[in-house]
Design a protein around this motif. Structure first.
Motif, PDB file in Angstrom:
ATOM      1  N   VAL A 134      -8.299   2.025   3.360  1.00 53.55           N
ATOM      2  CA  VAL A 134      -8.815   1.521   2.083  1.00 53.55           C
ATOM      3  C   VAL A 134      -7.725   0.587   1.565  1.00 53.55           C
ATOM      4  O   VAL A 134      -6.594   1.016   1.355  1.00 53.55           O
ATOM      5  CB  VAL A 134      -9.061   2.681   1.086  1.00 53.55           C
ATOM      6  N   ARG A 135      -8.042  -0.680   1.384  1.00 53.40           N
ATOM      7  CA  ARG A 135      -7.004  -1.650   1.002  1.00 53.40           C
ATOM      8  C   ARG A 135      -7.663  -2.843   0.329  1.00 53.40           C
ATOM      9  O   ARG A 135      -8.891  -2.919   0.222  1.00 53.40           O
ATOM     10  CB  ARG A 135      -6.217  -2.086   2.247  1.00 53.40           C
ATOM     11  N   GLY A 136      -6.848  -3.813  -0.082  1.00 49.64           N
ATOM     12  CA  GLY A 136      -7.345  -4.963  -0.837  1.00 49.64           C
ATOM     13  C   GLY A 136      -8.173  -5.902   0.034  1.00 49.64           C
ATOM     14  O   GLY A 136      -7.931  -6.062   1.233  1.00 49.64           O
ATOM     15  N   ALA A 177       4.496  -9.793  14.432  1.00 49.32           N
ATOM     16  CA  ALA A 177       3.546 -10.190  13.391  1.00 49.32           C
ATOM     17  C   ALA A 177       2.884  -8.958  12.784  1.00 49.32           C
ATOM     18  O   ALA A 177       2.721  -7.933  13.449  1.00 49.32           O
ATOM     19  CB  ALA A 177       2.489 -11.112  13.991  1.00 49.32           C
ATOM     20  N   TYR A 178       2.490  -9.115  11.537  1.00 51.98           N
ATOM     21  CA  TYR A 178       1.791  -8.042  10.803  1.00 51.98           C
ATOM     22  C   TYR A 178       0.620  -7.487  11.625  1.00 51.98           C
ATOM     23  O   TYR A 178       0.427  -6.277  11.703  1.00 51.98           O
ATOM     24  CB  TYR A 178       1.314  -8.617   9.464  1.00 51.98           C
ATOM     25  N   GLN A 179      -0.183  -8.369  12.240  1.00 48.13           N
ATOM     26  CA  GLN A 179      -1.400  -7.902  12.927  1.00 48.13           C
ATOM     27  C   GLN A 179      -1.070  -6.901  14.028  1.00 48.13           C
ATOM     28  O   GLN A 179      -1.776  -5.906  14.200  1.00 48.13           O
ATOM     29  CB  GLN A 179      -2.168  -9.094  13.545  1.00 48.13           C
ATOM     30  N   ASP A 214      -8.116  -8.945   0.191  1.00 43.52           N
ATOM     31  CA  ASP A 214      -7.393 -10.090   0.742  1.00 43.52           C
ATOM     32  C   ASP A 214      -7.178  -9.894   2.245  1.00 43.52           C
ATOM     33  O   ASP A 214      -6.877 -10.847   2.960  1.00 43.52           O
ATOM     34  CB  ASP A 214      -6.044 -10.309   0.025  1.00 43.52           C
ATOM     35  N   LEU A 215      -7.354  -8.654   2.728  1.00 42.59           N
ATOM     36  CA  LEU A 215      -7.147  -8.390   4.161  1.00 42.59           C
ATOM     37  C   LEU A 215      -8.468  -8.289   4.929  1.00 42.59           C
ATOM     38  O   LEU A 215      -8.466  -8.021   6.135  1.00 42.59           O
ATOM     39  CB  LEU A 215      -6.308  -7.115   4.335  1.00 42.59           C
ATOM     40  N   LEU A 216      -9.573  -8.561   4.226  1.00 44.07           N
ATOM     41  CA  LEU A 216     -10.884  -8.466   4.896  1.00 44.07           C
ATOM     42  C   LEU A 216     -10.961  -9.414   6.100  1.00 44.07           C
ATOM     43  O   LEU A 216     -11.449  -9.034   7.167  1.00 44.07           O
ATOM     44  CB  LEU A 216     -11.979  -8.797   3.876  1.00 44.07           C
ATOM     45  N   ALA A 223       1.781  -5.055  14.332  1.00 44.58           N
ATOM     46  CA  ALA A 223       2.439  -3.855  13.787  1.00 44.58           C
ATOM     47  C   ALA A 223       1.437  -2.945  13.089  1.00 44.58           C
ATOM     48  O   ALA A 223       1.462  -1.719  13.262  1.00 44.58           O
ATOM     49  CB  ALA A 223       3.548  -4.281  12.822  1.00 44.58           C
ATOM     50  N   VAL A 224       0.525  -3.535  12.340  1.00 43.24           N
ATOM     51  CA  VAL A 224      -0.417  -2.705  11.575  1.00 43.24           C
ATOM     52  C   VAL A 224      -1.370  -1.973  12.523  1.00 43.24           C
ATOM     53  O   VAL A 224      -1.680  -0.791  12.327  1.00 43.24           O
ATOM     54  CB  VAL A 224      -1.165  -3.566  10.515  1.00 43.24           C
ATOM     55  N   VAL A 225      -1.788  -2.651  13.580  1.00 43.59           N
ATOM     56  CA  VAL A 225      -2.688  -2.009  14.547  1.00 43.59           C
ATOM     57  C   VAL A 225      -1.955  -0.883  15.274  1.00 43.59           C
ATOM     58  O   VAL A 225      -2.486   0.220  15.459  1.00 43.59           O
ATOM     59  CB  VAL A 225      -3.235  -3.071  15.536  1.00 43.59           C
ATOM     60  N   MET A 229       5.960   2.105   4.989  1.00 43.50           N
ATOM     61  CA  MET A 229       6.640   0.960   4.380  1.00 43.50           C
ATOM     62  C   MET A 229       6.606  -0.201   5.382  1.00 43.50           C
ATOM     63  O   MET A 229       7.203  -0.114   6.454  1.00 43.50           O
ATOM     64  CB  MET A 229       8.079   1.383   4.058  1.00 43.50           C
ATOM     65  N   GLU A 230       5.916  -1.266   5.019  1.00 41.39           N
ATOM     66  CA  GLU A 230       5.758  -2.401   5.943  1.00 41.39           C
ATOM     67  C   GLU A 230       6.891  -3.399   5.682  1.00 41.39           C
ATOM     68  O   GLU A 230       6.710  -4.456   5.071  1.00 41.39           O
ATOM     69  CB  GLU A 230       4.360  -2.998   5.787  1.00 41.39           C
ATOM     70  N   ASP A 231       8.059  -3.010   6.168  1.00 41.09           N
ATOM     71  CA  ASP A 231       9.279  -3.766   5.891  1.00 41.09           C
ATOM     72  C   ASP A 231       9.752  -4.548   7.116  1.00 41.09           C
ATOM     73  O   ASP A 231      10.942  -4.594   7.423  1.00 41.09           O
ATOM     74  CB  ASP A 231      10.388  -2.810   5.405  1.00 41.09           C
ATOM     75  N   GLY A 269      -5.700   8.949   5.792  1.00 38.03           N
ATOM     76  CA  GLY A 269      -5.646   7.649   5.128  1.00 38.03           C
ATOM     77  C   GLY A 269      -4.201   7.225   4.939  1.00 38.03           C
ATOM     78  O   GLY A 269      -3.276   7.960   5.287  1.00 38.03           O
ATOM     79  N   ARG A 270      -4.019   6.049   4.377  1.00 36.27           N
ATOM     80  CA  ARG A 270      -2.636   5.583   4.185  1.00 36.27           C
ATOM     81  C   ARG A 270      -2.580   4.479   3.133  1.00 36.27           C
ATOM     82  O   ARG A 270      -3.562   3.800   2.830  1.00 36.27           O
ATOM     83  CB  ARG A 270      -2.051   5.097   5.513  1.00 36.27           C
ATOM     84  N   PHE A 271      -1.361   4.306   2.594  1.00 38.00           N
ATOM     85  CA  PHE A 271      -1.040   3.162   1.744  1.00 38.00           C
ATOM     86  C   PHE A 271       0.143   2.496   2.422  1.00 38.00           C
ATOM     87  O   PHE A 271       1.092   3.183   2.809  1.00 38.00           O
ATOM     88  CB  PHE A 271      -0.692   3.643   0.329  1.00 38.00           C
ATOM     89  N   ALA A 272       0.079   1.187   2.584  1.00 42.73           N
ATOM     90  CA  ALA A 272       1.090   0.508   3.404  1.00 42.73           C
ATOM     91  C   ALA A 272       1.687  -0.683   2.657  1.00 42.73           C
ATOM     92  O   ALA A 272       1.407  -1.840   2.980  1.00 42.73           O
ATOM     93  CB  ALA A 272       0.435   0.052   4.720  1.00 42.73           C
ATOM     94  N   PRO A 273       2.504  -0.425   1.642  1.00 42.78           N
ATOM     95  CA  PRO A 273       3.049  -1.544   0.864  1.00 42.78           C
ATOM     96  C   PRO A 273       4.122  -2.327   1.617  1.00 42.78           C
ATOM     97  O   PRO A 273       4.816  -1.776   2.469  1.00 42.78           O
ATOM     98  CB  PRO A 273       3.673  -0.839  -0.349  1.00 42.78           C
ATOM     99  N   SER A 274       4.218  -3.597   1.281  1.00 43.52           N
ATOM    100  CA  SER A 274       5.337  -4.425   1.766  1.00 43.52           C
ATOM    101  C   SER A 274       6.351  -4.477   0.635  1.00 43.52           C
ATOM    102  O   SER A 274       5.973  -4.762  -0.507  1.00 43.52           O
ATOM    103  CB  SER A 274       4.861  -5.841   2.085  1.00 43.52           C
ATOM    104  N   PRO A 275       7.625  -4.228   0.926  1.00 46.83           N
ATOM    105  CA  PRO A 275       8.614  -4.161  -0.175  1.00 46.83           C
ATOM    106  C   PRO A 275       9.076  -5.545  -0.631  1.00 46.83           C
ATOM    107  O   PRO A 275      10.253  -5.881  -0.567  1.00 46.83           O
ATOM    108  CB  PRO A 275       9.748  -3.352   0.439  1.00 46.83           C
TER     109      PRO A 275
HETATM  110  N1  GLU Z   1       1.540  -4.419   3.837  1.00 49.44           N
HETATM  111  C1  GLU Z   1       0.324  -5.077   3.433  1.00 49.44           C
HETATM  112  C2  GLU Z   1       0.463  -5.569   2.010  1.00 49.44           C
HETATM  113  O1  GLU Z   1       1.271  -5.040   1.263  1.00 49.44           O
HETATM  114  C3  GLU Z   1      -0.879  -4.181   3.501  1.00 49.44           C
HETATM  115  C4  GLU Z   1      -1.285  -3.920   4.892  1.00 49.44           C
HETATM  116  C5  GLU Z   1      -2.522  -3.090   5.052  1.00 49.44           C
HETATM  117  O2  GLU Z   1      -2.903  -2.353   4.144  1.00 49.44           O
HETATM  118  O3  GLU Z   1      -3.092  -3.184   6.116  1.00 49.44           O
HETATM  119  O4  GLU Z   1      -0.258  -6.481   1.639  1.00 49.44           O
END
Ligand code: GLU
Length: 325
Positions: A214-216, A196-198, A218-220, A200-202, A62-64, A26-32
């Motif tokens: 597992v994430r918020g 773009a985020y799409q 808002d990304l559904l 990089a995240v993939v 870190m999604e920087d 799993g992972r947590f991927a925050p944007s700073p």
């Molecule tokens: N970096 C994104 C954010 O902080 C989350 C990306 C993800 O979990 O796919 O909203």
């Protein structure tokens, strides 16, 4: 393109994919873009508990990528905060800002398959002429069959198809989206040269071997784009779980824009108990005071993803303006 070819291509970058055999990564991927607030702590906690309850690995990325939106010092601040709440990550932190070559390789691959194409349209043209979709204007496809003779490429887009993209979300249930109608050909590389985020995240979820996201919620709506992109690149699709987004009393997502306060470092046990409650757990009152190790043990033992409310948004108390870190 098959994994084999991709791995050969990436090997010279010394950034080979890390296909660990763990059945759960799993992972947590925050944007700073600011310090950790209650909403991002909820996402971190849910992904952490799900990984640990399944004997999985848990990574932090870190999604920087979006330097213009980055706040100086926020990346370090987020990591320090996670540490002081007792999170422990496996493996080194990956920074997206160091991975442009990988994203460029994948873009080239999509271009060579005629799946990605250059687009000369400005944001203004699109906004004026396009229908509104699920996440902004639906690109009308003006540059799909080639750039107008006098125009230079601004962005790179992925060609989407009319098929329904479907998936079973572990929290929100069955989801489906027709990309051509609800999103349109979407951007992989932006006019400012940033990926773009799409994309990089993939790329990173696949190359880090992530099996569970597992994430918020808002990304559904982004998930069908990501699944479609995974399919075009020959990547596996992870399991997804989208948890409710924490909002203030006005129904606004907690964020820097809505002036969400950084989480308090004092009383970390009490703050985590609020997070557990938000996620549908019922922590006993004394849990807030028993120490972080015991508190995490309790939460891992009691984690049940099916107790998470099946909502996209959920109100939380606005942290007091007086809360000090
Ligand atoms: N970096 C994104 C954010 O902080 C989350 C990306 C993800 O979990 O796919 O909203």
């Amino acid at each position: 393109m098959a994994w084999y070819i991709l791995r050969v291509r990436l090997s010279h970058l010394n950034m080979n994919s890390d296909l660990t055999s763990s059945p759960y990564i799993g992972r947590f991927a925050p944007s700073p873009t600011g310090p950790l607030h209650f909403g991002s702590l909820v996402a971190a906690t849910a992904s952490y508990l799900d990984a640990r309850a399944n004997q999985g690995l848990w990574l932090v990325r870190m999604e920087d990528l979006d330097k213009p939106r980055e706040v100086a010092g926020a990346a370090q601040d987020i990591l320090d905060t996670l540490r002081s709440f007792g999170f422990q990550w496996d493996k080194e932190i990956v920074y997206q800002s160091q991975r442009n070559e990988i994203y460029q390789q994948l873009l080239m691959q999509l271009i060579s398959q005629d799946l990605a194409y250059p687009c000369a349209c400005t944001r203004k043209t699109i906004q004026t002429l396009a229908r509104v979709g699920i996440d902004g204007p639906v690109y009308p496809g003006f540059c799909r069959d080639g750039l107008p003779a006098d125009k230079r490429p601004r962005t790179w887009r992925l060609r989407v198809i009319d098929n329904n993209v479907e998936f079973e979300d572990r929290v929100q249930g069955r989801q489906s989206q027709i990309l051509s109608q609800q999103v349109g050909d979407f951007v992989l590389k932006r006019a400012d040269g940033l990926f773009a985020y799409q994309l990089a995240v993939v790329a990173d979820d696949a190359l880090q071997g992530i099996t569970h996201i597992v994430r918020g919620a808002d990304l559904l709506d982004s998930t069908p784009r990501q699944i479609y992109l995974q399919q075009q690149l020959g990547f596996n699709t992870p399991e997804y779980a989208h948890i409710p987004v924490a909002t203030n009393l006005h129904g606004e997502k907690l964020s820097k824009q809505t002036r969400a306060q950084p989480v308090k470092l004092r009383d970390s046990g009490a703050v985590l108990c609020r997070v557990f409650q938000f996620l549908g757990m019922q922590p006993p009152a004394e849990l807030a005071h028993i120490g972080l190790d015991a508190l995490w043990d309790w939460a891992i033992t009691h984690w049940q993803i099916q107790h998470i409310p099946k909502k996209r948004r959920q109100i939380t108390l606005i942290p007091s303006e007086n809360d000090q870190r």
